[in-house]
Enzyme design. Structure first.
Site, PDB file in Angstrom:
ATOM      1  N   ASN A 161      33.212  62.243 -18.626  1.00 22.20           N
ATOM      2  CA  ASN A 161      34.804  63.180 -17.969  1.00 22.20           C
ATOM      3  C   ASN A 161      34.866  62.977 -16.571  1.00 22.20           C
ATOM      4  OD1 ASN A 161      33.306  65.603 -20.021  1.00 22.20           O
ATOM      5  ND2 ASN A 161      30.998  64.593 -19.498  1.00 22.20           N
ATOM      6  N   GLU A 162      35.646  62.586 -17.251  1.00 25.03           N
ATOM      7  CA  GLU A 162      36.857  62.175 -15.852  1.00 25.03           C
ATOM      8  C   GLU A 162      38.055  63.422 -15.215  1.00 25.03           C
ATOM      9  OE1 GLU A 162      37.240  59.483 -15.617  1.00 25.03           O
ATOM     10  OE2 GLU A 162      37.097  58.071 -16.447  1.00 25.03           O
ATOM     11  N   PRO A 163      38.110  62.867 -14.427  1.00 25.97           N
ATOM     12  CA  PRO A 163      39.346  64.300 -13.805  1.00 25.97           C
ATOM     13  C   PRO A 163      39.772  65.520 -14.334  1.00 25.97           C
ATOM     14  CG  PRO A 163      39.075  62.543 -12.568  1.00 25.97           C
ATOM     15  CD  PRO A 163      38.165  61.911 -13.485  1.00 25.97           C
ATOM     16  N   THR A 180      38.223  53.952 -13.628  1.00 27.51           N
ATOM     17  CA  THR A 180      37.102  53.358 -14.382  1.00 27.51           C
ATOM     18  C   THR A 180      37.181  52.426 -15.311  1.00 27.51           C
ATOM     19  OG1 THR A 180      36.599  55.984 -14.867  1.00 27.51           O
ATOM     20  CG2 THR A 180      35.113  54.308 -16.434  1.00 27.51           C
TER      21      THR A 180
END
Length: 636
Positions: A161-163, A180
């Site tokens: 769950n990235e920014p 990442t």
């Protein structure tokens, strides 16, 4: 779980337990898992675990395996759901998370294969949405996740769950953040090989688990940990949404906790004991915060920043300023090996013996010149006996393109000068390279050639620093040569090789790194081996007269208050160091360690760090230098 807030933890929004080591933290989490499994097994019910991948949970999985094999802990009634999987990778791909879990846990305990769920990385694009819904349904059918294990990425991601990921998100296909992908580049032998997408549980899926444990190790996670634990909830840092959970605990080591207020600025949240260490930390912090040099701080600066009790104990400000100015000034030396026939009462390194036997330990080729290239040059110029030991070959960091370049050169030279009969090695490696493709594991021959390439670069760099190549020692420690990133295991064979080196060199001083790093990183394991070897060598005569100096490691530097020796470099010396870094051709496109908005390659990042340290000393009111390399004294 009730969050008990104390004076020191008043700024923390998530219960956070700090441990001396990652192993100690893992014992706490392993106990919780063990207790739950045993309770459920006794009741004839299943236990549902949510699992994470990456280097962070590896020690936890090793402890669970130990409990299964030695204490009879059964996983036969356990169901597992993994957080995520790279999209486009088959389950048997060496870097897939399915393969990771098989290697690190599943194949070593009595889990039933049908009870281990990992998102399908090969599902057709048109079927991804339904596959994700099915994954959510499988979790619900199992009764929900009882305990979810989490790590945290440097972007603040949990799972993938990235920014930009909100608390309502469920299992879905996501695009990976550039940072990442950069962090995964070594696993995939180049950033270009890292998948751009992944399937991940959502933040909402994670928050639905009954209990959460987040693990974090090493100083590389310190900044994001502080933001997550003490900052406001924001989609910019998805991990902050864990603040919403009423049964979430962060279990982190001292290094990962180092930027929490209670650790780095405890005087801001409560009364503390003003030791020499905390006093130095506080006063230098105050100077940097106010933008003043040390000798310009006044009483009001102290009282307005939570340090009035320090004034009462050790003030007035003038006395504190003078004392800390002198302490900081005495860290500066142009003689890292000690200055012969000089008063060394205020010098970091002693004058005798002279010359010294100086041992530079470099976990991988490049670490040495990148972190202390100027210091190495100084040691040699001053007549010290310098030995540089590369603890690992660094072959896992060499792109395949560099191997092809070397093979083509060998074949062309062989064809023109030697003859076809002598090309077998080159053609064998070329065949193996073609067969393995971009994602296959390197054969022993390929790894050997990659190691030789890095040896050549190290020799070229050493010559630039004025070091004879005969002074280089290539240890090729077994843990690295027989392993892969996140899969390294240290054995007595590694420690024996280190002991042999120490007893051969009998150093008066050792420069090493790895302290405070992620426990499964190459620097940390290299330091672990050194520590074990020093214990075994403690009875040797040389040990009693040996100083150990820690350098921070690639892409980072000690905080001002941590520095015990600062070696200033002239413009010419610093440019010579940059040329030494430049010799490591296979690493030119890689910025080791942390990312930088300013720098995209190793030499620019080194310039940013070393010149930045010089600017800090200048701002504190000390002499203005071009660049500074820093070291911290280590107590054996």
């Amino acid at each position: 779980m009730t969050h008990l807030v104390s004076e020191l933890t008043q700024l923390e929004r998530i219960p956070t337990q700090i441990y001396e080591s990652a192993d100690a933290a893992c014992l706490t989490v392993a106990d919780a898992i063990t207790d739950l499994i045993q309770q459920r097994n006794a009741a004839g019910k299943a236990t549902v675990l949510g699992l994470a991948t990456g280097s962070t949970p590896v020690r936890l999985y090793r402890e669970l395996i130990r409990r299964h094999q030695q204490e009879g802990l059964s996983f036969a009634n356990v169901i597992t759901f993994n957080l995520d999987e790279y999209y486009g990778l088959a389950g048997d791909h060496p870097e897939s998370y399915r393969k990771f879990m098989q290697d690190q846990l599943f194949d070593h305990v009595d889990l039933k294969p049908e009870n281990t769920y990992v998102p399908d990385g090969l599902v057709d694009r048109d079927a991804v949405f339904q596959s994700c819904k099915d994954y959510e349904a499988a979790i619900a059918d199992a009764g929900g996740i009882d305990i979810q294990i989490l790590g945290i990425g440097r972007t603040g991601h949990i799972g993938f769950n990235e920014p930009g990921s909100g608390p309502e998100t469920l299992t879905r296909l996501v695009t990976l953040d550039n940072l990442t992908r950069r962090d995964a580049a070594r696993d995939f032998l180049g950033e270009e090989n890292v998948p751009r997408h992944a399937i991940t549980m959502g933040v909402g899926t994670i928050l639905a688990a009954h209990q959460l444990f987040l693990l974090a190790w090493g100083e590389g996670k310190a900044s994001i940990m502080a933001q997550t634990v003490e900052g406001k909830q924001t989609e910019t840092i998805p991990a902050t949404f864990l603040q919403q959970h009423n049964n979430c605990t962060f279990c982190i080591d001292q290094a990962a906790a180092s930027q929490l207020t209670r650790q780095c600025h405890p005087w801001l949240v409560g009364r503390i004991e003003w030791t020499e260490e905390t006093t130095r930390k506080a006063v230098l912090w105050l100077a940097q915060k106010t933008g003043k040099s040390l000798l310009k701080l006044v009483d009001e600066d102290y009282t307005e920043n939570g340090m009035s009790d320090l004034l009462v104990e050790q003030g007035p400000a003038y006395d504190l300023n003078i004392r800390l100015f002198n302490v900081t000034q005495h860290t500066i030396t142009g003689w890292p090996g000690g200055k012969p026939n000089a008063d060394d009462s205020h010098r970091p390194e002693r004058a005798t013996p002279y010359p010294k036997r100086s041992l530079i330990l470099s976990p991988e080729p490049l670490d040495d010149v990148y972190c202390l290239g100027g210091t190495i040059n100084r040691l040699k110029q001053h007549g010290n006996q310098v030995t540089i030991a590369y603890q690992t070959s660094g072959n896992l960091a060499v792109p395949d393109t560099e191997v092809r370049r070397a093979i083509e050169l060998m074949i062309e030279l062989g064809t023109d000068r030697i003859g076809e009969a002598d090309l077998s090695y080159a053609t064998t490696v070329e065949t193996q390279l073609n067969e393995k493709g971009s994602f296959g594991a390197d054969t022993s021959e390929i790894r050997q050639l990659k190691g030789l390439i890095r040896r050549s670069e190290a020799r070229s760099s050493a010559r630039t620093l004025g070091i004879d190549t005969e002074s280089l020692h290539f240890m090729d420690l077994p843990f690295y040569e027989e392993g892969r990133y996140r899969r390294f295991i240290v054995t007595q064979a590694d420690i024996a090789k280190m002991c042999e080196l120490l007893e051969t060199v009998k150093p008066h001083q050792i420069f090493a790194t790895g302290y405070g790093h992620d426990p499964l990183s190459v620097p940390a394991l290299s330091f672990e081996i050194l520590s074990a070897a020093l214990e075994q060598c403690a009875g040797s005569e040389w040990f009693k007269d040996c100083n150990i100096w820690l350098y921070k490691g690639p892409a980072d530097e000690w905080e001002a208050h941590e520095i015990d020796m600062a070696v200033p470099l002239s413009p010419d010396e610093f440019e010579n160091k940059i040329q030494g870094i430049y010799q490591h051709q296979t690493q030119r496109s890689q910025s080791p360690g942390r990312a930088s908005k300013k720098s995209s390659n190793s030499w620019d990042l080194a310039r940013e760090i070393n010149c930045g340290t010089a600017e800090i000393y200048d701002a504190l009111g000390l002499a203005e230098y071009e660049a500074i390399e820093c070291f911290k004294r280590y107590s054996k």
